[in-house]
Design a protein around this motif. Structure first.
Motif, mmCIF file in Angstrom:
data_model
loop_
_atom_site.group_PDB
_atom_site.id
_atom_site.type_symbol
_atom_site.label_atom_id
_atom_site.label_comp_id
_atom_site.label_asym_id
_atom_site.label_seq_id
_atom_site.Cartn_x
_atom_site.Cartn_y
_atom_site.Cartn_z
ATOM 1 N N GLY A 173 -63.131 -12.529 -34.036
ATOM 2 C CA GLY A 173 -61.784 -12.350 -34.586
ATOM 3 C C GLY A 173 -61.593 -11.083 -35.384
ATOM 4 N N GLY A 174 -62.667 -10.353 -35.653
ATOM 5 C CA GLY A 174 -62.524 -9.093 -36.389
ATOM 6 C C GLY A 174 -62.007 -9.319 -37.801
ATOM 7 N N ASN A 175 -61.006 -8.542 -38.173
ATOM 8 C CA ASN A 175 -60.419 -8.601 -39.516
ATOM 9 C C ASN A 175 -58.914 -8.688 -39.358
ATOM 10 O OD1 ASN A 175 -59.905 -8.338 -42.282
ATOM 11 N ND2 ASN A 175 -59.948 -6.107 -42.191
ATOM 12 N N HIS A 176 -58.417 -9.895 -39.142
ATOM 13 C CA HIS A 176 -57.010 -10.073 -38.785
ATOM 14 C C HIS A 176 -56.419 -11.316 -39.435
ATOM 15 C CE1 HIS A 176 -57.034 -6.919 -35.761
ATOM 16 N NE2 HIS A 176 -58.111 -7.441 -35.224
ATOM 17 N N THR A 177 -55.096 -11.289 -39.553
ATOM 18 C CA THR A 177 -54.297 -12.478 -39.840
ATOM 19 C C THR A 177 -53.311 -12.623 -38.694
ATOM 20 O OG1 THR A 177 -54.449 -12.065 -42.225
ATOM 21 C CG2 THR A 177 -52.750 -13.598 -41.474
ATOM 22 N N ARG A 236 -58.683 -7.804 -49.486
ATOM 23 C CA ARG A 236 -59.000 -7.483 -48.094
ATOM 24 C C ARG A 236 -57.913 -6.572 -47.544
ATOM 25 N NH1 ARG A 236 -57.602 -9.521 -43.188
ATOM 26 N NH2 ARG A 236 -56.214 -11.013 -44.192
ATOM 27 N N GLU A 237 -58.270 -5.764 -46.569
ATOM 28 C CA GLU A 237 -57.299 -4.855 -45.949
ATOM 29 C C GLU A 237 -57.456 -4.921 -44.435
ATOM 30 O OE1 GLU A 237 -56.251 -0.803 -47.680
ATOM 31 O OE2 GLU A 237 -57.417 -0.208 -45.914
ATOM 32 N N GLU A 238 -56.337 -4.911 -43.731
ATOM 33 C CA GLU A 238 -56.365 -4.888 -42.268
ATOM 34 C C GLU A 238 -55.302 -3.935 -41.763
ATOM 35 O OE1 GLU A 238 -54.195 -8.440 -40.319
ATOM 36 O OE2 GLU A 238 -54.904 -9.270 -42.227
ATOM 37 N N ASP A 239 -55.528 -3.383 -40.583
ATOM 38 C CA ASP A 239 -54.519 -2.508 -39.980
ATOM 39 C C ASP A 239 -54.547 -2.691 -38.472
ATOM 40 O OD1 ASP A 239 -56.361 -0.494 -38.692
ATOM 41 O OD2 ASP A 239 -56.906 -0.088 -40.771
#
Length: 402
Positions: free
Chosen positions: A51-55, A243-246
């Motif tokens: 899932g990586g780093n996601h919402t 946390r940070e996501e892009d």
């Protein structure tokens, strides 16, 4: 790890092998594990976690009640309504909203007894029945599914939705009681821009700066500054960035989906790689859920049969969503970048049920007439060419196969 799999030399065998541990492949694995507990399912992911780093978020009405039931273990946050804000419109909608975090996604998939996982190992090559890993191991399976993300193609004409989000802890409560799906009452920079807010606790919130733009360049430093300014303008003091996501999501303006599928022949693709995402929002969760159900219902779980089913589904979906690509051309081509928000501002004045069907990608003919009726929120002399499939400035002709 390869628990539950047959291993000989450098070869691992499975019934289903999924290249990429993102949303689409994860949901396929989970649904197959539920419906067919006899299967040996293996997910291979280049990153350290699935899932990586996601919402991932979705409207309650994007999926059916049965689909809600089988994907319930993934859902971390639930809200009963949502809000939007524009310079000339504020509205609260009584539509439920749900979110999945990548941490929960990874945890749930690893809990399934017949799903095995290999992480930290990129895929080097694959075919219909073999995945070759960069560490020289091979995975053999009758069904291989390629879910390694968007596949660039000259057959798709695209705009882009770009975002950076920060999950932050504030010094004091933020005062939100529901997600803000779009706060576009902010300076419009570089295209249609809005802030997206998910209140996780009284003091924790995801603040995401999102904009629709013509190019796919992402200036993360600029977005961080804009998030800090937005928080300051709301009187929020950020105590910690948790946390940070892009991300950069494709938005379709036109294309030839049959040519796209002819070009991609390695193995059945899924998710963004199969061009399965909402044309306007770029979100892929509703399609990922439907495809998981589709594959789980197939009598034969062999690559040649699954690719036929997937191709038919993708092509049918593409043709049924032609109207949404028209709306995208209105947004990207007919409106000035600083005035693109007016298209969405007008849209959010329509009925709640129409808006729900829009996000689910299931608008009726009556809905489409209603969306286009009345004075357009863009100059009429620029809107008319878009309706005919032409760029108002005489560039970027649209390819649309009926």
């Amino acid at each position: 790890m390869t628990d539950g799999q047959d291993v000989r030399d450098n070869t691992i065998t499975a019934d289903v092998a999924l290249a990429g541990g993102g949303l689409a492949n994860g949901l396929i694995a989970w649904r197959l594990a539920q419906v067919r507990p006899d299967l040996k399912i293996l997910i291979v992911e280049a990153g350290q976690t699935l899932g990586g780093n996601h919402t991932w978020s979705f409207h309650e009405t994007d999926v059916t009640p049965d689909q809600h039931d089988w994907m319930a273990p993934f859902i971390v946050h639930r809200w009963n309504n949502q809000q939007v804000s524009f310079p000339e419109r504020q509205r609260r909608l009584e539509t439920g909203y749900r979110s999945i975090t990548s941490e929960r996604f990874d945890e749930v998939l690893r809990s399934a007894p017949n799903i095995s996982v290999i992480t930290g190992t990129p895929v080097d090559w694959l075919s219909n029945d073999v995945i070759g890993l960069t560490d020289e191991r091979r995975i053999e399976a009758p069904l291989v599914i390629d879910g390694r993300g968007y596949y660039p193609s000259p057959h798709l004409q695209l705009g882009w939705q770009k975002f950076l989000g920060q999950h932050v802890r504030l010094e004091k409560p933020h005062g939100l009681d529901a997600p803000v799906i779009m706060d576009a009452d902010i300076p419009q920079e570089g295209g249609y821009r809005f802030i997206y807010l998910l209140p996780f606790t009284d003091t924790e919130v995801l603040i995401e700066d999102t904009y629709y733009a013509d190019d796919d360049a992402l200036d993360t430093d600029a977005l961080r500054r804009r998030i800090a300014t937005y928080a300051q303008n709301r009187g929020w003091q950020i105590a910690e960035v948790i946390r940070e996501e892009d991300g950069i999501l494709p938005i379709t303006l036109g294309g030839d989906i049959e040519a796209y599928w002819r070009d991609y022949v390695e193995a059945p693709p899924s998710g963004l790689r199969a061009a399965l995402f909402h044309p306007v929002t770029g979100y892929s969760l509703p399609d990922a859920v439907r495809v998981a159900d589709l594959i789980a219902a197939q009598p034969s779980l062999r690559s040649n049969d699954i690719v036929d089913a997937m191709r038919s589904y993708a092509i049918e979906s593409w043709h049924s969503q032609r109207f949404y690509r028209l709306l995208n051309r209105m947004l990207f081509w007919a409106a000035k970048p600083t005035e693109r928000y007016k298209v969405l501002q007008r849209f959010y004045g329509l009925s709640p049920r129409l808006i729900e069907r829009f996000y689910a990608g299931q608008n009726t003919l009556g809905d489409k007439i209603r969306i286009l009726a009345g004075k357009p929120p863009v100059p009429i002399h620029r809107a008319l060419p878009c309706l005919a499939g032409r760029h108002p400035d005489g560039i970027s002709p649209v390819t649309e196969r009926a």
